[in-house]
Scaffold this motif. Structure first.
Motif, short mmCIF file in Angstrom:
data_model
loop_
_atom_site.label_atom_id
_atom_site.label_comp_id
_atom_site.label_asym_id
_atom_site.label_seq_id
_atom_site.Cartn_x
_atom_site.Cartn_y
_atom_site.Cartn_z
N VAL A 139 31.49 28.99 41.22
CA VAL A 139 32.93 29.05 41.52
C VAL A 139 33.59 30.22 40.81
N GLN A 140 32.97 30.75 39.78
CA GLN A 140 33.54 31.92 39.10
C GLN A 140 33.07 33.23 39.74
N PHE A 141 31.90 33.20 40.41
CA PHE A 141 31.38 34.42 41.04
C PHE A 141 31.94 34.61 42.45
N LEU A 142 32.12 33.52 43.20
CA LEU A 142 32.53 33.63 44.60
C LEU A 142 33.83 34.40 44.82
N PRO A 143 34.87 34.23 43.96
CA PRO A 143 36.09 35.01 44.19
C PRO A 143 35.85 36.52 44.20
N ALA A 144 34.96 37.02 43.32
CA ALA A 144 34.67 38.45 43.30
C ALA A 144 34.04 38.90 44.62
N LEU A 145 33.23 38.03 45.22
CA LEU A 145 32.59 38.35 46.50
C LEU A 145 33.57 38.25 47.65
N LEU A 146 34.34 37.17 47.69
CA LEU A 146 35.24 36.93 48.81
C LEU A 146 36.46 37.85 48.80
N LEU A 147 36.86 38.31 47.62
CA LEU A 147 38.07 39.13 47.50
C LEU A 147 37.77 40.60 47.25
N VAL A 148 36.52 41.02 47.47
CA VAL A 148 36.12 42.38 47.11
C VAL A 148 36.99 43.45 47.78
N LEU A 149 37.41 43.22 49.01
CA LEU A 149 38.23 44.23 49.70
C LEU A 149 39.64 44.30 49.12
N VAL A 150 40.12 43.21 48.55
CA VAL A 150 41.49 43.16 48.04
C VAL A 150 41.56 43.61 46.59
N THR A 151 40.60 43.18 45.76
CA THR A 151 40.66 43.46 44.33
C THR A 151 40.56 44.96 44.05
N GLY A 152 39.64 45.63 44.73
CA GLY A 152 39.49 47.07 44.51
C GLY A 152 40.70 47.85 44.98
N ALA A 153 41.23 47.48 46.17
CA ALA A 153 42.41 48.17 46.70
C ALA A 153 43.61 47.98 45.79
N THR A 154 43.73 46.80 45.18
CA THR A 154 44.83 46.54 44.25
C THR A 154 44.73 47.45 43.02
N ALA A 155 43.51 47.63 42.51
CA ALA A 155 43.32 48.50 41.34
C ALA A 155 43.64 49.95 41.65
N ASP A 156 43.50 50.35 42.91
CA ASP A 156 43.79 51.74 43.30
C ASP A 156 45.26 51.95 43.65
N ARG A 157 45.95 50.90 44.00
CA ARG A 157 47.34 51.04 44.45
C ARG A 157 48.35 50.79 43.33
N PHE A 158 47.99 49.94 42.35
CA PHE A 158 48.93 49.57 41.31
C PHE A 158 48.41 49.97 39.92
N ASN A 159 49.29 49.84 38.93
CA ASN A 159 48.96 50.23 37.56
C ASN A 159 47.82 49.37 37.02
N ARG A 160 46.71 50.01 36.68
CA ARG A 160 45.52 49.26 36.25
C ARG A 160 45.73 48.57 34.91
N ARG A 161 46.48 49.19 34.04
CA ARG A 161 46.78 48.56 32.75
C ARG A 161 47.58 47.29 32.96
N LEU A 162 48.55 47.33 33.89
CA LEU A 162 49.38 46.16 34.19
C LEU A 162 48.52 45.04 34.80
N ILE A 163 47.63 45.42 35.72
CA ILE A 163 46.75 44.43 36.33
C ILE A 163 45.88 43.75 35.27
N MET A 164 45.35 44.56 34.37
CA MET A 164 44.49 44.03 33.31
C MET A 164 45.26 43.04 32.45
N GLY A 165 46.48 43.39 32.06
CA GLY A 165 47.29 42.50 31.24
C GLY A 165 47.66 41.21 31.95
#
Length: 417
Positions: free
Chosen positions: A66-92
């Protein structure tokens, strides 16, 4: 494109602790270490808690799934978010959500809630936060240090991760031995500290994606990986090498039935790869690879496979431990080169999406590698499964060196050359 000459590139690389000269990276490194340590405590505590409640080993498998599946299912969204928004803010923000999850687990124990359903609900949220955290966290490093310090920064990142993944579970077990509230409370404090440190990181320069969201932009990470042979070769090499050479799932079998060492021996076997990796990571931080990075990467993958073969055949405890030490050492060299090349060869505007793809590949190789080892051992026996897997890793290194000449010819870790 024009790149610096070989001599110029090699003289730029600095060792020691050059990455820590940059205040932003120092804060980032401390935050990442504390967050990883906290996550390891949670992982151990949740495993104990779930098994105490259900006594069903299948539920332990679900904890990881259950902790690995989100990374697989959301791969198209998570990477695009890191490229579109402030990465430091996302990390925090992600670390803040993880802190809330730690608090929720603490409250579930404190109120003596006897069902595992809310625990799994919290873990799903924890997995979603980690899925968004990973690409942003990895992509932020090149924004915090100049190219000549990137390989040094990645070496220190690897050291921190290895230390946290070795010491963290031990601390988690000891803290849970006191009581579950102490374990989750400690994890909560560490995660809050990690989030606070990220807030202190000076806002770094970042080339954000300004394209409208579409299928084309969402799949940009996969498309770039496929088109850039150095990146494709590095990611796929790790995928198949770990898939074939992973033997950690079978360590209990070796400890009990082949080496006949008991639980203490299993502890030594599990610790050995991490110790080898930490030693090499610290060495690389002070003595960075200055030339022939691609060839060294292929040699390390082959070395990992050969060490796996030795471990597979060994019936002597100290030989097995030494083989595992070398497996961890060779794997660290491979990871160091791969991660540096991945960050160096990927444009900042798509770095988040590429790192999201890399996360899925790495996660899948670890999960599927353990599954492959278990199935192979059941079908042909434990020793043949490990030995054949090691031989397959050596074969992969040879084939990939032939199929990806651009990766083999990569030389420096501070320039695209």
């Amino acid at each position: 494109m024009t790149t610096p000459s070989s001599s110029e590139g090699s003289t730029k690389i600095r060792g020691g602790a050059s990455a820590f000269r940059h205040r932003g990276y120092l804060l980032y490194w401390l935050s990442r270490f504390l967050a990883t340590f906290s996550t390891q405590i949670v992982s151990v505590a949740v495993g104990w808690q779930v098994y105490d409640l259900t006594r069903d080993p299948f539920d332990l498998g679900l904890v990881g799934l259950v902790q690995f599946l989100p990374a697989l299912l959301l791969v198209l969204v998570t990477g695009a978010t890191a490229d579109r928004f402030n990465r430091r803010l996302i990390m925090g923000l992600c670390q803040g959500v993880e802190a809330i999850c730690c608090l929720a687990l603490f409250l579930l124990v404190w109120t003596q809630h006897g069902s595992v359903t809310p625990i799994f609900a919290v873990l799903i949220l924890f997995g979603i936060a980690r899925a968004f955290l990973g690409p942003a966290q990895s992509s932020l490093v090149p924004n915090l240090v100049p190219p000549e310090d990137l390989s040094n920064a990645i070496a220190w990142n690897s050291s921190a991760w290895q230390v946290a993944t070795i010491v963290g579970p031990v601390a988690g077990g000891l803290l849970y031995g006191l009581n579950a509230e102490t374990a989750y409370g400690t994890a909560l404090v560490l995660m809050c500290a990690a989030a606070f440190l990220v807030v202190l990181v000076p806002k770094p320069p970042q080339k954000t994606s300004t394209q409208a969201t579409s299928l084309e932009t969402l799949f940009a990470g996969f498309r770039y990986v496929w088109s850039e042979k150095v990146v494709l070769g590095a990611i796929s090499l790790d995928l198949f090498a770990v898939l074939l050479g992973g033997a950690t799932a079978l360590l209990p079998v070796y400890a009990r039935d082949i080496l006949e060492t008991g639980p203490w021996g299993l502890g030594l076997l599990r610790a050995a790869p991490g110790i080898g990796a930490i030693a090499v990571a610290l060495w690389l931080a002070r003595h960075p690879i200055r030339n022939h990075a691609g060839l060294i990467m292929f040699a390390s993958v082959a070395g990992f496979g050969l060490a796996t073969i030795v471990f597979g055949f060994s019936t002597v405890v100290w030989v097995s431990i030494v083989a595992l030490l070398f497996m961890g050492a060779f794997d660290m060299v491979s990871v160091y080169v791969r991660e540096t090349l991945l960050q160096l060869w990927t444009p900042d505007v798509v770095r988040g999406r590429v790192n999201a793809v890399n996360m899925v590949f790495v996660g899948a190789s670890n999960e599927l590698g353990e599954f492959r080892a278990g199935v192979s051992a059941a079908l042909i026996g434990t020793v043949p499964a490990v030995v054949i897997g090691g031989a397959g890793t050596v074969l992969v290194a040879l084939l990939w060196s032939k199929w990806f000449p651009q990766l083999r010819q990569a030389r420096h870790l501070d320039t695209r050359s």
